[in-house]
Design an enzyme around this catalytic site. Structure first.
Site, short mmCIF file in Angstrom:
data_model
loop_
_atom_site.label_atom_id
_atom_site.label_comp_id
_atom_site.label_asym_id
_atom_site.label_seq_id
_atom_site.Cartn_x
_atom_site.Cartn_y
_atom_site.Cartn_z
N ALA A 32 0.81 -1.22 0.00
CA ALA A 32 0.00 0.00 0.00
C ALA A 32 0.83 1.27 0.00
O ALA A 32 0.42 2.30 -0.52
CB ALA A 32 -0.93 0.00 1.21
N PHE A 43 -5.57 0.75 3.68
CA PHE A 43 -6.79 0.29 4.34
C PHE A 43 -6.54 -0.37 5.69
O PHE A 43 -7.44 -0.43 6.52
CB PHE A 43 -7.55 -0.69 3.44
CG PHE A 43 -8.05 -0.07 2.16
CD1 PHE A 43 -8.85 1.05 2.19
CD2 PHE A 43 -7.70 -0.61 0.93
CE1 PHE A 43 -9.31 1.64 1.02
CE2 PHE A 43 -8.15 -0.04 -0.24
CZ PHE A 43 -8.95 1.09 -0.20
N ARG A 44 -5.31 -0.86 5.93
CA ARG A 44 -5.03 -1.57 7.17
C ARG A 44 -4.55 -0.67 8.30
O ARG A 44 -4.58 -1.07 9.45
CB ARG A 44 -3.96 -2.66 6.91
CG ARG A 44 -4.43 -3.76 6.01
CD ARG A 44 -3.32 -4.77 5.77
NE ARG A 44 -3.77 -5.83 4.88
CZ ARG A 44 -4.41 -6.91 5.25
NH1 ARG A 44 -4.68 -7.09 6.52
NH2 ARG A 44 -4.79 -7.81 4.36
N ASP A 112 -5.42 -1.61 -6.66
CA ASP A 112 -5.80 -0.34 -7.26
C ASP A 112 -5.55 -0.25 -8.76
O ASP A 112 -5.99 0.69 -9.42
CB ASP A 112 -5.10 0.82 -6.57
CG ASP A 112 -3.59 0.64 -6.46
OD1 ASP A 112 -2.96 0.23 -7.46
OD2 ASP A 112 -3.03 0.90 -5.38
N HIS A 129 -3.36 -10.17 -4.79
CA HIS A 129 -4.62 -10.05 -4.05
C HIS A 129 -5.77 -9.65 -4.96
O HIS A 129 -6.83 -9.26 -4.47
CB HIS A 129 -4.48 -9.04 -2.91
CG HIS A 129 -3.59 -9.53 -1.80
ND1 HIS A 129 -3.05 -8.69 -0.85
CD2 HIS A 129 -3.14 -10.77 -1.49
CE1 HIS A 129 -2.30 -9.41 -0.02
NE2 HIS A 129 -2.35 -10.66 -0.39
N CYS A 137 -17.19 -13.99 -12.42
CA CYS A 137 -18.16 -14.97 -11.94
C CYS A 137 -17.42 -16.02 -11.13
O CYS A 137 -16.39 -16.56 -11.57
CB CYS A 137 -18.86 -15.63 -13.12
SG CYS A 137 -19.94 -17.01 -12.64
N CYS A 140 -18.03 -19.68 -13.34
CA CYS A 140 -17.43 -19.92 -14.65
C CYS A 140 -16.21 -19.05 -14.93
O CYS A 140 -15.50 -19.27 -15.91
CB CYS A 140 -18.46 -19.76 -15.77
SG CYS A 140 -18.97 -18.04 -16.08
N CYS A 165 -24.06 -18.33 -16.64
CA CYS A 165 -24.23 -19.55 -15.84
C CYS A 165 -25.06 -19.35 -14.58
O CYS A 165 -25.38 -20.32 -13.89
CB CYS A 165 -22.87 -20.14 -15.48
SG CYS A 165 -21.97 -19.19 -14.24
#
Length: 258
Positions: A32, A43-44, A112, A129, A137, A140, A165
Site C-alpha cells: 500500500a 486500508f489496514r 488499485d 490479491h 463470476c 465460470c 451460468c
C-alpha cells in the site's frame, strides 16, 4: 544486521540506482505504501477502512445477500477512488524498467490497478490479491465490469449474477477468508528465487504467504532492499533499508538511464 538505513531522499535514490544498475534480474514487490502518495489510503493502518468497519468475509459473501450488497457498495466506492488516482513516479519508473526488461516481475498486494495503468506489461504483473477494476463470476470465471454490476444492483436491488451460468459475480479481489490463487503465488515464488535483486516497496511484510517472498529471494542469493516508512520484521535481512517517500525517491530516476 542491517547495513544501512537511508532517511535522506538523494542518498536513497543514489543507492537504488546503484543497486538497479548492478542487477540483471530484478523483482519488485509492492504494498500500500507505493500508492498512498497517489492518494489511495492504506486500508489496514489506523484510520483506514478496516479499522473503521468489519471486512466482509468470503463465506459471508457466498451465503448472505445483505453481505453481498454491502460488499458491492464498498467496491463501488473503492473503484471511484482508484479511478481518480494517478500512478506516481515510483509506478512509472517500475513500469519503464519492466518494459525494458530490467524488472522481470512485479508482484503487488495492491488492488488499485496503478501498476497496470503505469504500463507494467500484463505478462510481468502478478496482482496477488486481485484487482478492483473488474469483477468475475465465481462459477465460470467470466469477466464482468464494475459498471455492469452497479447497473444490475440499481435496476434489480439484488447482487449481480452471471448471465452465462447464473453464478455469483464478485469483484476480482481476494476477500478475507478466500483462498489465494495458487498459480499466482507459485509464479511469484519462482520469480523471487530467480531474482538477483528483490525490492520490497511500501509493504509492512506482515501478510503471509506473500510476505515470505523477500525471504525466499534472500535465501536464494538475491540482494534485498526494503523501502518502508515504518520498520518491518525483515529489515535486519536487507542490504539496505529506505525510509524516504517512494514517489520522491523514484522521481530522481525517471530521466536516468538504468
Amino acid at each position: 544486521m542491517t547495513r544501512r538505513i537511508l532517511s535522506e531522499t538523494t542518498s536513497a535514490s543514489d543507492a537504488l540506482l546503484d543497486a538497479l544498475r548492478s542487477a540483471g534480474r530484478v523483482v519488485v514487490f509492492t504494498g500500500a505504501g507505493i500508492s498512498t502518495e497517489s492518494g489511495i489510503p492504506d486500508f489496514r493502518s489506523t484510520g483506514g477502512m478496516w479499522s473503521r468497519m468489519e471486512p466482509i468475509l468470503y463465506d459471508a459473501f457466498l451465503t448472505s445477500e445483505d453481505a453481498r450488497l454491502t460488499d458491492w457498495q464498498r467496491r463501488f466506492d473503492m473503484a471511484e477512488r482508484f479511478a481518480a488516482a494517478e500512478p506516481n513516479a515510483a509506478h512509472r519508473v517500475i513500469a519503464r524498467l519492466a518494459q525494458e526488461g530490467k524488472v522481470t516481475t512485479v508482484v503487488t498486494q495492491n488492488i488499485d490497478g496503478l501498476h497496470a495503468r503505469a504500463g507494467v506489461p500484463r505478462d510481468k504483473l502478478i496482482e496477488i490479491h486481485g484487482a478492483g477494476d473488474h469483477a468475475r463470476c465465481l462459477d465460470c470465471g467470466k469477466r464482468h465490469e464494475i459498471a455492469e454490476a452497479k447497473h444490475a444492483i440499481e435496476t434489480t436491488g439484488a447482487a449481480p449474477r452471471c448471465a452465462d451460468c447464473g453464478g455469483l459475480v464478485k469483484a476480482a479481489i481476494i476477500s478475507f477468508g478466500e483462498p489465494m490463487p495458487q498459480d499466482d503465488l507459485e509464479a511469484a515464488m519462482r520469480a523471487a528465487v530467480e531474482a538477483d535483486l528483490f525490492l520490497a516497496l511500501g509493504t509492512s511484510l506482515v501478510v503471509y504467504p506473500a510476505a515470505a517472498l523477500p525471504q525466499l529471494a534472500r535465501e536464494a542469493g538475491a540482494r534485498l532492499v526494503i523501502a518502508s516508512r515504518a520498520p518491518t520484521e525483515q529489515d535486519q535481512d536487507a542490504d539496505f533499508v529506505v525510509r524516504t517517500p517512494l514517489a520522491a525517491t523514484f522521481a530522481a530516476l525517471e530521466q536516468v538511464k538504468i
